[in-house]
Enzyme design. Structure first.
Site, PDB file in Angstrom:
ATOM      1  N   GLU A 112       1.035  37.541 -43.716  1.00  0.00           N
ATOM      2  CA  GLU A 112       1.294  38.491 -42.619  1.00  0.00           C
ATOM      3  C   GLU A 112       0.649  37.985 -41.336  1.00  0.00           C
ATOM      4  OE1 GLU A 112      -0.729  42.020 -43.868  1.00  0.00           O
ATOM      5  OE2 GLU A 112       0.443  42.184 -45.710  1.00  0.00           O
ATOM      6  N   LYS A 114      -1.944  38.199 -38.314  1.00  0.00           N
ATOM      7  CA  LYS A 114      -3.259  38.807 -38.108  1.00  0.00           C
ATOM      8  C   LYS A 114      -3.243  39.387 -36.690  1.00  0.00           C
ATOM      9  CE  LYS A 114      -8.156  38.037 -38.824  1.00  0.00           C
ATOM     10  NZ  LYS A 114      -8.642  38.778 -37.665  1.00  0.00           N
ATOM     11  N   ASP A 116      -4.397  41.101 -33.376  1.00  0.00           N
ATOM     12  CA  ASP A 116      -5.669  41.013 -32.665  1.00  0.00           C
ATOM     13  C   ASP A 116      -5.929  42.312 -31.896  1.00  0.00           C
ATOM     14  OD1 ASP A 116      -7.989  39.908 -31.915  1.00  0.00           O
ATOM     15  OD2 ASP A 116      -7.140  38.452 -30.517  1.00  0.00           O
ATOM     16  N   TYR A 224      -1.126  47.794 -42.301  1.00  0.00           N
ATOM     17  CA  TYR A 224      -0.983  46.677 -43.235  1.00  0.00           C
ATOM     18  C   TYR A 224      -1.652  46.865 -44.578  1.00  0.00           C
ATOM     19  CZ  TYR A 224      -5.198  45.689 -40.485  1.00  0.00           C
ATOM     20  OH  TYR A 224      -6.376  45.797 -39.818  1.00  0.00           O
ATOM     21  N   LYS A 311      -7.154  31.206 -39.119  1.00  0.00           N
ATOM     22  CA  LYS A 311      -7.229  31.460 -37.679  1.00  0.00           C
ATOM     23  C   LYS A 311      -6.508  30.358 -36.901  1.00  0.00           C
ATOM     24  CE  LYS A 311     -10.196  34.017 -36.081  1.00  0.00           C
ATOM     25  NZ  LYS A 311     -10.747  35.309 -35.820  1.00  0.00           N
ATOM     26  N   CYS A 405     -27.662  27.403  -1.373  1.00  0.00           N
ATOM     27  CA  CYS A 405     -26.929  28.630  -1.719  1.00  0.00           C
ATOM     28  C   CYS A 405     -25.720  28.802  -0.783  1.00  0.00           C
ATOM     29  CB  CYS A 405     -27.857  29.841  -1.598  1.00  0.00           C
ATOM     30  SG  CYS A 405     -27.011  31.398  -1.926  1.00  0.00           S
ATOM     31  N   CYS A 408     -26.558  32.238   1.364  1.00  0.00           N
ATOM     32  CA  CYS A 408     -27.636  32.419   2.342  1.00  0.00           C
ATOM     33  C   CYS A 408     -28.234  31.084   2.803  1.00  0.00           C
ATOM     34  CB  CYS A 408     -28.724  33.319   1.764  1.00  0.00           C
ATOM     35  SG  CYS A 408     -29.650  32.547   0.435  1.00  0.00           S
ATOM     36  N   CYS A 423     -30.615  30.631  -6.755  1.00  0.00           N
ATOM     37  CA  CYS A 423     -31.020  30.817  -5.375  1.00  0.00           C
ATOM     38  C   CYS A 423     -32.301  31.657  -5.420  1.00  0.00           C
ATOM     39  CB  CYS A 423     -29.927  31.554  -4.594  1.00  0.00           C
ATOM     40  SG  CYS A 423     -30.533  32.162  -3.016  1.00  0.00           S
TER      41      CYS A 423
HETATM   42  S1  IVH Z   1      -6.113  43.223 -44.339  1.00  0.00           S
HETATM   43  C1  IVH Z   1     -10.425  43.689 -46.385  1.00  0.00           C
HETATM   44  N1  IVH Z   1      -4.195  42.457 -42.774  1.00  0.00           N
HETATM   45  O1  IVH Z   1      -8.647  41.508 -39.461  1.00  0.00           O
HETATM   46  C2  IVH Z   1      -9.811  43.668 -45.078  1.00  0.00           C
HETATM   47  N2  IVH Z   1      -6.353  42.765 -41.809  1.00  0.00           N
HETATM   48  O2  IVH Z   1     -11.326  40.164 -40.238  1.00  0.00           O
HETATM   49  C3  IVH Z   1      -8.376  43.957 -45.241  1.00  0.00           C
HETATM   50  N3  IVH Z   1      -6.429  42.364 -39.397  1.00  0.00           N
HETATM   51  O3  IVH Z   1     -10.778  44.193 -40.094  1.00  0.00           O
HETATM   52  C4  IVH Z   1      -7.713  43.763 -44.002  1.00  0.00           C
HETATM   53  N4  IVH Z   1      -4.311  41.855 -39.156  1.00  0.00           N
HETATM   54  O4  IVH Z   1      -8.894  44.574 -38.495  1.00  0.00           O
HETATM   55  C5  IVH Z   1      -5.493  42.777 -42.851  1.00  0.00           C
HETATM   56  N5  IVH Z   1      -2.370  41.797 -41.520  1.00  0.00           N
HETATM   57  C6  IVH Z   1      -3.659  42.130 -41.590  1.00  0.00           C
HETATM   58  C7  IVH Z   1      -4.504  42.119 -40.459  1.00  0.00           C
HETATM   59  C8  IVH Z   1      -5.861  42.434 -40.623  1.00  0.00           C
HETATM   60  C9  IVH Z   1      -5.470  42.010 -38.537  1.00  0.00           C
HETATM   61  C10 IVH Z   1      -7.851  42.573 -39.024  1.00  0.00           C
HETATM   62  C11 IVH Z   1      -8.485  43.803 -39.587  1.00  0.00           C
HETATM   63  C12 IVH Z   1      -9.692  43.347 -40.316  1.00  0.00           C
HETATM   64  C13 IVH Z   1      -9.918  41.999 -39.745  1.00  0.00           C
HETATM   65  C14 IVH Z   1     -10.611  41.164 -40.773  1.00  0.00           C
END
Ligand code: IVH
Length: 714
Positions: A112, A114, A116, A224, A311, A405, A408, A423
């Protein structure tokens, strides 16, 4: 129409509006125009005003928010909210896959995006949204239900069938780029500091006191993970499909992968394609699909073994360095800022980049006219990470750092061991003076409304403001006579100044702007010493005894108070009536009366001083060293082994934090309110740069490692 008919119409409107919200926010496929939607909404609002008792707490009208402020109540998570282990390369990811398959054989994964943003846990009871809680420290979070109700893609009532009578669903609150850009444009126009990134913006928005503000900010929510006791699914993927059928916004950007190469292909695809997504992502999450296999893999104290995050490398862009400006911050530190040829990077146009100091310019051999790579870190302004030497113009010359600076003209100094030039003209250099005043009045400090950066400049230019104490003798008539201000602004400022006199001591201490004394450190120091006089009288050694205060901070505090100008300012602030003492602790109970207690180690979400305050509030006595006279020890994490051994030898009871609280039978929240110095989740930085990166950073990182979880989430 009869009341009965009206009420029937209310129910009908709720259903209709829910349906159209889902079409609009989740399916991205509206069936009616915004105007038609608004007409239905205002009809419902009208009926709710007429029959307030009949209004549903989850009515679609609640999405508009209210301007009532809500203090957030801390709530314990039914299942802890863990974090994910990170991997940064194909090799590391491969090792994780090998470990999983080595342990349980053939595995099906779900990959999936991730997202942000900031994590949220939603609880539904009988198909209605009951509660929305932030992650907090993983064990407890803030109840932000009223704010989350305003997010269009969060279903207030579920559709379809088969949902458990009580369950939690977890996901991410995100701020799409479009909302983020709009918000920053508005903030820029209002002269407010810009928000660093959509993640901070989402987290900060969720903690807004007014849900009306939240409703306006354009947040989104994607889910998720399902959690509950009686879930009938065998696989994570099935639970997501079911959740989608109940009306949740579940990302379609996911795939079932049966091999390492399928996972790698998914990652490779999204590493590029994510640039076209309307929201920020920082990686891919890979989860074992089968719940039975998840259970057998279990979790570590911090994260599940059945999932991992991959990441992405930070995005970077190549552009031309046009010139370098030098900005002087409130402590006199000089920060070079690069002006760039505008370039698109991670959803926004970048025109400026920070270069931290002269050493960095020298190390990267950065020259005007160079083509440079810029990357976004966690801050508003991206940074230059590399020079493309192959594209260097033939006539380029090494960069010459300034010696005086730019504000001034004073000759800059460079203190041994410090990276930045300073400064030294702290009393005469304008940006240092106005910077200190701006710091003093900002929201997290004295919170003086009406005194923004521009107004401070104006007052300075007109000789009305020379230091922070002048704020308390400002003449309203003189302010009102200034261009762009007037009587209303003057009254507003006067009111803000008056209100600031009741700002608690820990914030006054932070507002003084002592180097290295950030918001959290100020709380620790205030909690330890209780009064400004005690702090001023403390030696370096005594200061360093306070938790989180090292010798660098102690030195800085001593330096600050040994300066006569500062002492004069302090006296003027004292006469103005500012709070120079922490509020008196309330006596809570006598449950620890006559007991001698040692507090040792680190505690979740509290300082040791807070713990000691709780002991006192319950009639107990704090003792520093373990001896036969001690009744018991409350041990946080990392209690020293020698102390533990001694306690065991003397047969002294060692209590965990939980056992201690169970003993005083007290709610954490009420005890915390009494200490006067709760520890927040925020980061503690001394933002001594000309670039304002304060914004509303809220990292939500767990403050202490969480204890092992019994069983998995399911
Ligand atoms: S599963 C046990 N799925 O990433 C944690 N987390 O570093 C289960 N996050 O705190 C989380 N996308 O805020 C999961 N597709 C995704 C995610 C996701 C972003 C975030 C989430 C979590 C952090 C973990």
């Amino acid at each position: 129409m009869s009341k009965k008919q009206d009420i029937a119409r209310m129910r009908e409107l709720e259903t209709l509006l829910d349906y159209h919200s889902h079409k609009y926010y989740v399916d991205n496929n509206p069936e009616i125009s915004d105007r038609e939607f608004d007409a239905l909404l205002s009809e419902l609002q009208g009926l709710e005003t007429q029959y307030p008792d009949e209004a549903d707490p989850n009515s679609p009208t609640k999405r508009v928010g209210s301007d009532l402020t809500s203090e957030f109540i801390s709530v314990e998570h039914r299942y802890p909210m863990m974090s994910l282990a990170n991997t940064y390369s194909a090799e590391e990811l491969g090792e994780w896959i090998d470990r999983i398959t080595g342990e349980i054989g053939q595995v099906e994964f779900v990959a999936e995006l991730k997202f942000d943003g900031t994590a949220i846990s939603l609880t539904y009871e009988n198909g209605a949204l009951l509660r929305a809680v932030t992650r907090g420290d993983g064990r407890r979070g803030d109840d932000v239900t009223n704010n989350v109700r305003t997010i269009g893609s969060v279903p207030l009532k579920l559709r379809g069938k088969g949902y458990p009578s009580l369950f939690e669903i977890r996901g991410e609150i995100i701020m799409p780029y479009a909302s983020f850009d709009r918000l920053n444009r508005e903030r820029e126009a209002a002269g407010e500091p810009l928000l660093a990134n959509p993640r901070n913006a989402a987290a900060g928005t969720l903690k807004q006191q007014s849900s009306q503000v939240v409703a306006h900010r354009g947040l989104d929510c994607t889910l998720y993970q399902l959690a509950g006791e009686n879930l009938s699914f065998e696989r994570h993927s099935e639970s997501l499909e079911a959740a989608e059928s109940w009306g949740f916004n579940i990302s379609h950007h996911r795939a079932i992968c049966r091999s390492r190469s399928e996972i790698e292909a998914f990652i490779a695809y999204w590493d590029t394609e994510r640039r076209a997504l309307p929201f920020a992502t920082d990686g891919i999450v890979i989860k074992v699909n089968s719940y039975a296999q998840q259970r057998s893999l279990g979790s570590t104290a911090k994260s599940p073994r059945w999932a991992v995050a991959y990441k992405f490398q930070a995005e970077r862009a190549l552009t031309k360095l046009l010139s370098v400006d030098f900005q002087v911050g409130r402590t006199g530190a000089v920060t070079p800022v690069a002006n760039l040829e505008p370039v698109q990077l991670a959803g926004t146009v970048v025109r400026r980049a920070s270069i931290h100091n002269a050493d960095q310019i020298a190390a990267l051999d950065i020259r005007i006219g160079d083509m440079v790579y810029v990357e976004k870190g966690g801050e508003i302004i991206p940074k230059i990470t590399e020079v493309e030497l192959a594209k260097r113009p033939a006539d380029s010359r090494p960069f010459e750092y300034i010696t005086h600076c730019p504000e001034c003209g004073t000759e800059l100094v460079r203190v041994e061991g410090e990276a930045k030039h300073f400064c030294p003209n702290s009393k005469g250099c304008k940006p240092q003076i106005t910077g200190r005043i701006e710091h003093f009045v900002k929201r997290k400090a004295m919170d003086i409304e009406g005194l923004g950066g521009e107004t401070i400049e104006l007052l300075w230019e007109n000789g009305l403001l020379r230091d922070i104490a002048d704020i308390y003798s400002l003449d309203s008539a003189k302010i009102a006579a200034l261009p762009r201000l007037g009587e209303k602004s003057a009254a507003n400022i006067q009111q803000g100044v008056e209100n600031s006199k009741s700002v608690p001591f820990e914030r006054v201490l932070f507002a003084l702007g002592i180097r290295f004394v950030g918001e959290t450190t100020a709380k620790y120091i205030a909690s330890h010493f209780r009064t400004l006089d005690a702090i001023m009288a403390a030696s370096r050694e005594e200061l360093a005894e306070a938790e989180e205060v090292g010798s660098k901070i102690a030195d800085s505090i001593v330096d600050y108070f040994s300066d006569q100008t500062n002492r004069d300012i302090i006296e003027r602030l004292r006469s103005a009536g500012l709070q120079f003492e922490a509020v008196q602790r309330k006596q809570h109970s006598n449950s620890l009366s006559g007991k001698s207690i040692v507090i040792s180690g680190k505690f979740v979400g509290r300082s040791r001083d807070d713990m000691k305050a709780i002991v006192e509030a319950h009639g107990g006595r704090n003792i520093a060293a373990v001896s036969a006279n001690v009744d018991f020890i409350v041990a946080g994490e990392n209690m020293g082994p020698a102390k533990r051994q001694k306690a065991e030898k003397l047969g002294i009871t060692i209590l965990s934090e939980e056992e201690f609280f169970a003993m005083i039978q007290d709610e954490e929240s009420s005890a915390e309110a009494d200490t006067g110095a709760p520890i927040n989740e925020d980061t503690d930085t001394d933002t001594d740069t000309a670039i304002d990166t304060t914004s509303i950073a809220d990292t939500e990182s767990p403050t202490a490692s969480q204890t092992a979880v019994q069983g998995t989430l399911f």
